[in-house]
Design a protein around this motif. Structure first.
Motif, PDB file in Angstrom:
ATOM      1  N   ASP A 153     -42.431  22.220  45.178  1.00  0.00           N
ATOM      2  CA  ASP A 153     -43.727  21.883  45.767  1.00  0.00           C
ATOM      3  C   ASP A 153     -44.010  20.379  45.757  1.00  0.00           C
ATOM      4  O   ASP A 153     -45.112  19.940  45.414  1.00  0.00           O
ATOM      5  CB  ASP A 153     -44.849  22.651  45.033  1.00  0.00           C
ATOM      6  CG  ASP A 153     -46.116  22.762  45.878  1.00  0.00           C
ATOM      7  OD1 ASP A 153     -45.999  22.737  47.116  1.00  0.00           O
ATOM      8  OD2 ASP A 153     -47.211  22.849  45.293  1.00  0.00           O
ATOM      9  N   VAL A 154     -42.999  19.599  46.115  1.00  0.00           N
ATOM     10  CA  VAL A 154     -43.164  18.144  46.216  1.00  0.00           C
ATOM     11  C   VAL A 154     -43.703  17.830  47.609  1.00  0.00           C
ATOM     12  O   VAL A 154     -43.059  18.132  48.612  1.00  0.00           O
ATOM     13  CB  VAL A 154     -41.829  17.410  45.974  1.00  0.00           C
ATOM     14  CG1 VAL A 154     -42.010  15.900  46.167  1.00  0.00           C
ATOM     15  CG2 VAL A 154     -41.295  17.726  44.585  1.00  0.00           C
ATOM     16  N   LYS A 155     -44.879  17.252  47.670  1.00  0.00           N
ATOM     17  CA  LYS A 155     -45.502  16.920  48.952  1.00  0.00           C
ATOM     18  C   LYS A 155     -44.805  15.691  49.543  1.00  0.00           C
ATOM     19  O   LYS A 155     -44.578  14.697  48.853  1.00  0.00           O
ATOM     20  CB  LYS A 155     -46.989  16.624  48.755  1.00  0.00           C
ATOM     21  CG  LYS A 155     -47.777  17.793  48.141  1.00  0.00           C
ATOM     22  CD  LYS A 155     -47.886  18.957  49.113  1.00  0.00           C
ATOM     23  CE  LYS A 155     -48.748  20.080  48.545  1.00  0.00           C
ATOM     24  NZ  LYS A 155     -47.984  21.121  47.871  1.00  0.00           N
ATOM     25  N   LEU A 156     -44.468  15.759  50.823  1.00  0.00           N
ATOM     26  CA  LEU A 156     -43.716  14.683  51.477  1.00  0.00           C
ATOM     27  C   LEU A 156     -44.545  13.894  52.487  1.00  0.00           C
ATOM     28  O   LEU A 156     -44.326  12.692  52.664  1.00  0.00           O
ATOM     29  CB  LEU A 156     -42.488  15.268  52.179  1.00  0.00           C
ATOM     30  CG  LEU A 156     -41.464  15.963  51.264  1.00  0.00           C
ATOM     31  CD1 LEU A 156     -40.374  16.622  52.098  1.00  0.00           C
ATOM     32  CD2 LEU A 156     -40.863  14.981  50.277  1.00  0.00           C
ATOM     33  N   LYS A 157     -45.487  14.537  53.134  1.00  0.00           N
ATOM     34  CA  LYS A 157     -46.246  13.890  54.207  1.00  0.00           C
ATOM     35  C   LYS A 157     -46.961  12.637  53.682  1.00  0.00           C
ATOM     36  O   LYS A 157     -47.725  12.708  52.723  1.00  0.00           O
ATOM     37  CB  LYS A 157     -47.257  14.880  54.786  1.00  0.00           C
ATOM     38  CG  LYS A 157     -47.900  14.416  56.087  1.00  0.00           C
ATOM     39  CD  LYS A 157     -48.930  15.414  56.581  1.00  0.00           C
ATOM     40  CE  LYS A 157     -48.385  16.327  57.636  1.00  0.00           C
ATOM     41  NZ  LYS A 157     -49.421  17.181  58.230  1.00  0.00           N
ATOM     42  N   GLY A 158     -46.659  11.493  54.322  1.00  0.00           N
ATOM     43  CA  GLY A 158     -47.322  10.243  53.949  1.00  0.00           C
ATOM     44  C   GLY A 158     -46.780   9.572  52.703  1.00  0.00           C
ATOM     45  O   GLY A 158     -47.225   8.475  52.340  1.00  0.00           O
ATOM     46  N   LYS A 159     -45.803  10.195  52.040  1.00  0.00           N
ATOM     47  CA  LYS A 159     -45.244   9.611  50.818  1.00  0.00           C
ATOM     48  C   LYS A 159     -44.171   8.571  51.154  1.00  0.00           C
ATOM     49  O   LYS A 159     -43.529   8.635  52.202  1.00  0.00           O
ATOM     50  CB  LYS A 159     -44.614  10.714  49.942  1.00  0.00           C
ATOM     51  CG  LYS A 159     -45.602  11.766  49.453  1.00  0.00           C
ATOM     52  CD  LYS A 159     -46.548  11.207  48.418  1.00  0.00           C
ATOM     53  CE  LYS A 159     -47.446  12.294  47.845  1.00  0.00           C
ATOM     54  NZ  LYS A 159     -48.385  11.765  46.839  1.00  0.00           N
ATOM     55  N   ALA A 224     -42.363   8.868  39.659  1.00  0.00           N
ATOM     56  CA  ALA A 224     -41.562   9.182  40.854  1.00  0.00           C
ATOM     57  C   ALA A 224     -40.811  10.503  40.682  1.00  0.00           C
ATOM     58  O   ALA A 224     -40.562  10.959  39.569  1.00  0.00           O
ATOM     59  CB  ALA A 224     -40.555   8.064  41.125  1.00  0.00           C
ATOM     60  N   VAL A 225     -40.466  11.106  41.824  1.00  0.00           N
ATOM     61  CA  VAL A 225     -39.578  12.268  41.861  1.00  0.00           C
ATOM     62  C   VAL A 225     -38.183  11.741  42.187  1.00  0.00           C
ATOM     63  O   VAL A 225     -38.001  11.059  43.208  1.00  0.00           O
ATOM     64  CB  VAL A 225     -40.028  13.284  42.937  1.00  0.00           C
ATOM     65  CG1 VAL A 225     -39.025  14.429  43.050  1.00  0.00           C
ATOM     66  CG2 VAL A 225     -41.429  13.816  42.628  1.00  0.00           C
ATOM     67  N   ILE A 254     -37.185  15.265  37.933  1.00  0.00           N
ATOM     68  CA  ILE A 254     -35.846  14.703  38.101  1.00  0.00           C
ATOM     69  C   ILE A 254     -34.807  15.820  38.088  1.00  0.00           C
ATOM     70  O   ILE A 254     -34.951  16.796  37.346  1.00  0.00           O
ATOM     71  CB  ILE A 254     -35.542  13.646  37.006  1.00  0.00           C
ATOM     72  CG1 ILE A 254     -34.175  12.972  37.236  1.00  0.00           C
ATOM     73  CG2 ILE A 254     -35.654  14.241  35.612  1.00  0.00           C
ATOM     74  CD1 ILE A 254     -33.932  11.735  36.368  1.00  0.00           C
ATOM     75  N   THR A 255     -33.785  15.688  38.935  1.00  0.00           N
ATOM     76  CA  THR A 255     -32.703  16.685  38.953  1.00  0.00           C
ATOM     77  C   THR A 255     -31.611  16.283  37.968  1.00  0.00           C
ATOM     78  O   THR A 255     -31.275  15.102  37.861  1.00  0.00           O
ATOM     79  CB  THR A 255     -32.069  16.815  40.353  1.00  0.00           C
ATOM     80  OG1 THR A 255     -31.501  15.553  40.724  1.00  0.00           O
ATOM     81  CG2 THR A 255     -33.089  17.238  41.392  1.00  0.00           C
ATOM     82  N   PRO A 256     -31.037  17.261  37.260  1.00  0.00           N
ATOM     83  CA  PRO A 256     -29.914  16.957  36.375  1.00  0.00           C
ATOM     84  C   PRO A 256     -28.584  17.003  37.131  1.00  0.00           C
ATOM     85  O   PRO A 256     -28.512  17.528  38.233  1.00  0.00           O
ATOM     86  CB  PRO A 256     -29.967  18.113  35.366  1.00  0.00           C
ATOM     87  CG  PRO A 256     -30.487  19.273  36.182  1.00  0.00           C
ATOM     88  CD  PRO A 256     -31.422  18.683  37.203  1.00  0.00           C
ATOM     89  N   VAL A 257     -27.553  16.427  36.539  1.00  0.00           N
ATOM     90  CA  VAL A 257     -26.158  16.570  37.021  1.00  0.00           C
ATOM     91  C   VAL A 257     -25.292  16.821  35.795  1.00  0.00           C
ATOM     92  O   VAL A 257     -25.286  16.010  34.876  1.00  0.00           O
ATOM     93  CB  VAL A 257     -25.665  15.307  37.756  1.00  0.00           C
ATOM     94  CG1 VAL A 257     -24.198  15.480  38.154  1.00  0.00           C
ATOM     95  CG2 VAL A 257     -26.514  15.005  38.993  1.00  0.00           C
ATOM     96  N   PRO A 258     -24.594  17.956  35.742  1.00  0.00           N
ATOM     97  CA  PRO A 258     -24.581  19.058  36.727  1.00  0.00           C
ATOM     98  C   PRO A 258     -25.839  19.922  36.613  1.00  0.00           C
ATOM     99  O   PRO A 258     -26.681  19.691  35.744  1.00  0.00           O
ATOM    100  CB  PRO A 258     -23.338  19.849  36.312  1.00  0.00           C
ATOM    101  CG  PRO A 258     -23.211  19.611  34.842  1.00  0.00           C
ATOM    102  CD  PRO A 258     -23.684  18.210  34.597  1.00  0.00           C
ATOM    103  N   GLY A 259     -25.935  20.905  37.500  1.00  0.00           N
ATOM    104  CA  GLY A 259     -27.031  21.877  37.433  1.00  0.00           C
ATOM    105  C   GLY A 259     -28.198  21.578  38.347  1.00  0.00           C
ATOM    106  O   GLY A 259     -29.227  22.247  38.285  1.00  0.00           O
ATOM    107  N   GLY A 260     -28.038  20.580  39.235  1.00  0.00           N
ATOM    108  CA  GLY A 260     -29.125  20.219  40.138  1.00  0.00           C
ATOM    109  C   GLY A 260     -28.816  20.575  41.577  1.00  0.00           C
ATOM    110  O   GLY A 260     -28.608  21.744  41.917  1.00  0.00           O
ATOM    111  N   VAL A 261     -28.733  19.535  42.420  1.00  0.00           N
ATOM    112  CA  VAL A 261     -28.535  19.721  43.870  1.00  0.00           C
ATOM    113  C   VAL A 261     -27.241  20.488  44.172  1.00  0.00           C
ATOM    114  O   VAL A 261     -27.219  21.377  45.029  1.00  0.00           O
ATOM    115  CB  VAL A 261     -28.518  18.359  44.592  1.00  0.00           C
ATOM    116  CG1 VAL A 261     -28.206  18.534  46.081  1.00  0.00           C
ATOM    117  CG2 VAL A 261     -29.850  17.649  44.420  1.00  0.00           C
TER     118      VAL A 261
END
Length: 283
Positions: A153-159, A224-225, A254-261
């Motif tokens: 639920d990260v809002k992107l519009k206008g960011k 920040a995200v 924040i996403t981890p590595v490994p285990g994220g994207v």
């Protein structure tokens, strides 16, 4: 410390939805199928292949690997590709890249059938991405980035969003996809004068530069995200392009590595196979 954006719940949610879609398709006598084209046996290709086949099996998608010798000629490679284009039982084609230097990607990308090109090799799908046309197939990794932002639920519009890395595989398409969601985009690359300064103004920072622990605390705005797409091996351990331990306290997520994207990408691949299957069967 910021929330850890784990990929598994995102991948599980997508997988659950796809299992139901495949059951519906099979009820109509349609069996979705993926063909993976691999030249040689690079370890990273084999690792991704294993994950993709496992994910497809879990969802109910048939998969096959076309393993081609490292020394295959361009003519023979294209001949194999055309067979897959013409095989009505194959709905999605994934070609592992980069190809060996003697195979010209600039020629091959025009040979893959756009409707089966599930990882955006064809210029037709690149054009659809540019246009914001949802009937195309954007690359799987930046699509996984967008799915993670949506799930958390990260809002992107206008960011303000900054992408570090400008490759055709991740950086450029990620920037376009963020732009299509009406974020304000900056892209940093090897000739950017002060990447840390540009990045430190971003509400959302996507890093895909291929350099271990490149992004330090001074690159990151408070709250920040941070999405880390990088996969590197240092001293036998996987790490990302972001110095996770040094940065995590400043982030909101924040996403981890490994285990994220990375753990979401094979689910996107499967999603694209099913989308291709439906389009080819007018469903």
């Amino acid at each position: 410390m910021g929330q850890i954006m784990k990929g598994k719940p995102v991948a599980d949610k997508i997988t659950e939805e796809l299992i139901n879609e495949v059951e519906e398709l099979k009820g109509k006598g349609v069996n979705p199928k993926l063909s993976i084209v691999r030249v040689g046996a690079r370890p990273d290709d084999l690792a991704y292949e294993k994950g993709a086949i496992s994910r497809c099996k879990k969802i109910g998608i048939e998969s096959e690997v076309i393993e081609l010798p490292l020394e295959i000629s361009q003519e023979d490679f294209i001949s194999e590709l055309i067979k897959l284009n013409e095989d009505a039982k194959v709905h999605g084609i994934l070609i592992f890249r980069p190809l060996p230097k003697h195979l010209d990607e600039e020629v091959i990308k025009y040979q893959i059938a756009p409707e089966k090109d599930i990882d955006c090799l064809s210029p037709v799908n690149e054009g659809k991405l540019y246009e914001g046309d949802d009937s195309g197939f954007p690359p799987c990794t930046p699509t996984a980035v967008m799915e993670m932002l949506k799930f958390y639920d990260v809002k992107l519009k206008g960011k303000d969003a900054t992408v570090i890395g400008a490759s055709n595989v991740v950086g450029k398409p990620a920037a376009l996809m963020l732009l299509n969601e009406r974020a304000t985009i900056s892209v940093c690359h090897s000739k950017t004068k002060n990447t840390a300064k540009v990045a430190s103004g971003a509400d959302i920072l996507v890093v895909a530069v291929g350099r271990a622990n490149f992004v330090k605390e001074n690159f990151v705005k408070d709250g920040a995200v941070v999405i880390d797409v990088g996969i590197n091996v240092v001293d036998g351990k996987l790490c990302g392009d972001v110095d996770f331990e040094g940065v995590k306290e400043k982030t909101s997520m924040i996403t981890p590595v490994p285990g994220g994207v990375g753990s979401v990408t094979t689910s996107i691949l499967a999603k694209h196979v099913i989308k291709a299957c439906k389009l080819q069967n007018n469903l």
